[in-house]
Every structure is written in C-alpha cells, then in structure tokens.
Write a protein that holds these residues in place. Structure first.
Motif, PDB file in Angstrom:
ATOM      1  N   ARG A 186       0.829  -1.212   0.000  1.00 22.58           N
ATOM      2  CA  ARG A 186       0.000   0.000   0.000  1.00 22.58           C
ATOM      3  C   ARG A 186       0.862   1.261   0.000  1.00 22.58           C
ATOM      4  O   ARG A 186       0.457   2.298  -0.565  1.00 22.58           O
ATOM      5  CB  ARG A 186      -0.953  -0.005   1.207  1.00 22.58           C
ATOM      6  N   LEU A 187       2.070   1.213   0.578  1.00 23.94           N
ATOM      7  CA  LEU A 187       2.976   2.345   0.517  1.00 23.94           C
ATOM      8  C   LEU A 187       3.635   2.433  -0.860  1.00 23.94           C
ATOM      9  O   LEU A 187       3.898   3.533  -1.363  1.00 23.94           O
ATOM     10  CB  LEU A 187       4.043   2.239   1.610  1.00 23.94           C
TER      11      LEU A 187
ATOM     12  N   LEU B 159      -0.735   7.843   4.752  1.00 23.89           N
ATOM     13  CA  LEU B 159       0.319   7.073   4.100  1.00 23.89           C
ATOM     14  C   LEU B 159       1.616   7.873   4.017  1.00 23.89           C
ATOM     15  O   LEU B 159       2.708   7.313   4.193  1.00 23.89           O
ATOM     16  CB  LEU B 159      -0.131   6.645   2.703  1.00 23.89           C
ATOM     17  N   ARG B 160       1.505   9.167   3.777  1.00 23.08           N
ATOM     18  CA  ARG B 160       2.707  10.004   3.740  1.00 23.08           C
ATOM     19  C   ARG B 160       3.401   9.992   5.097  1.00 23.08           C
ATOM     20  O   ARG B 160       4.639   9.913   5.169  1.00 23.08           O
ATOM     21  CB  ARG B 160       2.334  11.424   3.342  1.00 23.08           C
TER      22      ARG B 160
ATOM     23  N   CYS C 261      -6.142   8.681  -4.088  1.00 23.17           N
ATOM     24  CA  CYS C 261      -5.595   8.004  -2.903  1.00 23.17           C
ATOM     25  C   CYS C 261      -6.120   8.727  -1.655  1.00 23.17           C
ATOM     26  O   CYS C 261      -5.411   9.534  -1.060  1.00 23.17           O
ATOM     27  CB  CYS C 261      -4.063   8.039  -2.954  1.00 23.17           C
TER      28      CYS C 261
ATOM     29  N   LEU D 147      -4.413  14.017  -5.799  1.00 22.58           N
ATOM     30  CA  LEU D 147      -3.917  12.860  -5.056  1.00 22.58           C
ATOM     31  C   LEU D 147      -4.988  12.319  -4.114  1.00 22.58           C
ATOM     32  O   LEU D 147      -5.160  11.097  -3.991  1.00 22.58           O
ATOM     33  CB  LEU D 147      -2.654  13.245  -4.280  1.00 22.58           C
TER      34      LEU D 147
ATOM     35  N   HIS E 213       1.436   9.090  -6.194  1.00 20.26           N
ATOM     36  CA  HIS E 213       2.000  10.432  -5.999  1.00 20.26           C
ATOM     37  C   HIS E 213       2.710  10.893  -7.267  1.00 20.26           C
ATOM     38  O   HIS E 213       2.501  12.027  -7.741  1.00 20.26           O
ATOM     39  CB  HIS E 213       2.967  10.395  -4.816  1.00 20.26           C
TER      40      HIS E 213
ATOM     41  N   HIS F 107      -3.990   9.464   1.548  1.00 17.43           N
ATOM     42  CA  HIS F 107      -2.624   9.910   1.251  1.00 17.43           C
ATOM     43  C   HIS F 107      -1.948  10.600   2.428  1.00 17.43           C
ATOM     44  O   HIS F 107      -0.727  10.473   2.605  1.00 17.43           O
ATOM     45  CB  HIS F 107      -2.627  10.826   0.021  1.00 17.43           C
TER      46      HIS F 107
ATOM     47  N   ASP G 267       2.107   1.626  -3.582  1.00 16.20           N
ATOM     48  CA  ASP G 267       1.050   2.232  -4.402  1.00 16.20           C
ATOM     49  C   ASP G 267       0.955   3.736  -4.155  1.00 16.20           C
ATOM     50  O   ASP G 267       0.740   4.517  -5.096  1.00 16.20           O
ATOM     51  CB  ASP G 267      -0.297   1.580  -4.102  1.00 16.20           C
ATOM     52  N   TYR G 268       1.101   4.146  -2.897  1.00 12.56           N
ATOM     53  CA  TYR G 268       1.033   5.570  -2.585  1.00 12.56           C
ATOM     54  C   TYR G 268       2.110   6.343  -3.343  1.00 12.56           C
ATOM     55  O   TYR G 268       1.837   7.400  -3.944  1.00 12.56           O
ATOM     56  CB  TYR G 268       1.180   5.806  -1.082  1.00 12.56           C
TER      57      TYR G 268
END
Length: 228
Positions: free
Chosen positions: A179-180, A215-216, A209, A205, A187, A212, A182-183
C-alpha cells in the motif's frame, strides 16, 4: 560540550547549516568561518540536534537493513533473515522467512560488500518485474499515463516524475508494504498533471488516494531504508 560532526566547507555557501542523516551530524559552512564560530553555532543548536539524533537512532534500530550473517532485509514490509554461503555461482533465493544467497567462489572482494551488491542487483530486477507493471496498472485505473516508466536508484527519494512525463521508481520501494508502494506510484502519477505540491496536486492525489495524508506520515518512518 559540542557534538562531533563532519565539516563541509563551500565557497558558494553564505550561511551555516546542520544536517543529520543516519544519526551522524554534518555541518556545512562558508570557507571563511572560523572553527570556533562553527562550534558555537553547533552548541547553540544542541537541543535540536539531540531531538533529531534520538529520533534517527530509534529509526535505525527499527528499520536499518543489516548486511551480516543472520542479519535482516525488508521486503514488502516484512523482515527476512539474511544468510549466505560460497558456491559455484551468484544467486538469491527468496524463502518464506529468509533470503538465502550464494556467492561465487571467484568473488574476491569483501563478502559483505559482495552480498550488498548482489542484493541490490536482485532488488532491481525484482522491481522491474513488479513495480513497472503495477505502475502501468495504476496508470490505466487513474487515466494518468506516463511517457515511460523506469527503475532508478536514489538515496533521497522514492520516485520522481520529469517534465517530459517520465516516471522513475526507486528499486528500494520493494522494501515497503504494497500500500505504501502504491502511494508513491500514485504520488508520481499525479505529478503528470500537477508538477508542484500545490492545492490542485493534493486534491488530485486525494481523489486517487484518499488515505494519502496517513500514508505520507507512515512513509516518513522508512527514510532509513533509502540508505543502503
């Protein structure tokens, strides 16, 4: 007491600056500044340095790759034990809980460096086989189609998007949870429409997502995984 630090002088630099990376202090200074003045500057930032050193040491203990017999390597967010032995040829085998390497008997350089190089080569091949197709898949889903997708190797970023619409993905992304991964891909794909980090970029974004921001924040914990 002043922390020990690496000093880098530059004729182009106008001010003093401090950078902490891998729990090591680096001070950048103009050529004409005396060592006493630099020491006073470092001492004045003591509290800031201690906070960042403490944080980075914690990150190193949690996430640092360990190139040693019985060490560890992260793949898809999971730790795999690392072992190697001498054999007829170089090879990397992925087992459920382990990466098992063989080093050619003809390899003469120090074993840990040979293992590091072999691992990096293996990660890059795996990244080409996995990250490029995933980026193509997400591009089709989002409608954000890059001119090209390639695998790169950087110590300060997970990916990049050029003004020509070319997406570059760091092979080190494979260390992160999918999943990271994909983030980061999303991005960079969003930069195809918005080449900055302004409100329109964040709106785009968020559309593709929604998680986001979370995830960031999670991704920031893994910066140490870039440094090998």
């Amino acid at each position: 007491m002043t922390h020990a630090y690496q000093l880098i002088r530059s004729r182009k630099r106008k001010t003093l600056g401090i950078r902490i990376r891998d729990a090591e202090i680096q001070v950048r200074a103009p050529t004409g500044v005396s060592r006493d003045e630099i020491d006073r500057f470092v001492l004045s930032r003591n509290d800031w340095i201690n906070r960042h050193l403490s944080h980075q040491r914690e990150q190193l203990s949690r996430y640092q790759i360990q190139i040693s017999q019985g060490g560890r390597v992260m793949l898809d967010g999971r730790w795999l034990a690392l072992e190697w032995q001498r054999a007829a040829r170089n090879e990397v085998r992925q087992l459920p809980e382990q990466l098992k390497l063989t080093l050619s008997a003809r390899v003469r350089r120090e074993e840990r460096e040979a293992v590091r190089a072999l691992l990096q080569q293996w990660f890059r091949v795996e990244a080409e086989a996995r990250l490029i197709p995933r980026c193509q898949e997400l591009a089709q889903i989002t409608g954000l189609i890059p001119a090209s997708i390639s695998i790169g190797s950087w110590r300060a970023r997970w990916g990049q998007c050029s003004s020509k619409g070319e997406i570059g993905l760091n092979w080190r992304l494979l260390q992160l949870e999918p999943r990271l991964q994909d983030y980061v891909i999303l991005h960079e794909l969003c930069h195809l429409q918005q080449m900055n980090h302004g409100p329109r970029f964040h709106a785009l974004l968020a559309h593709h997502c929604p998680a986001h921001i979370q995830l960031r924040a999670e991704l920031a914990q893994y910066t140490v995984c870039l440094n090998w």
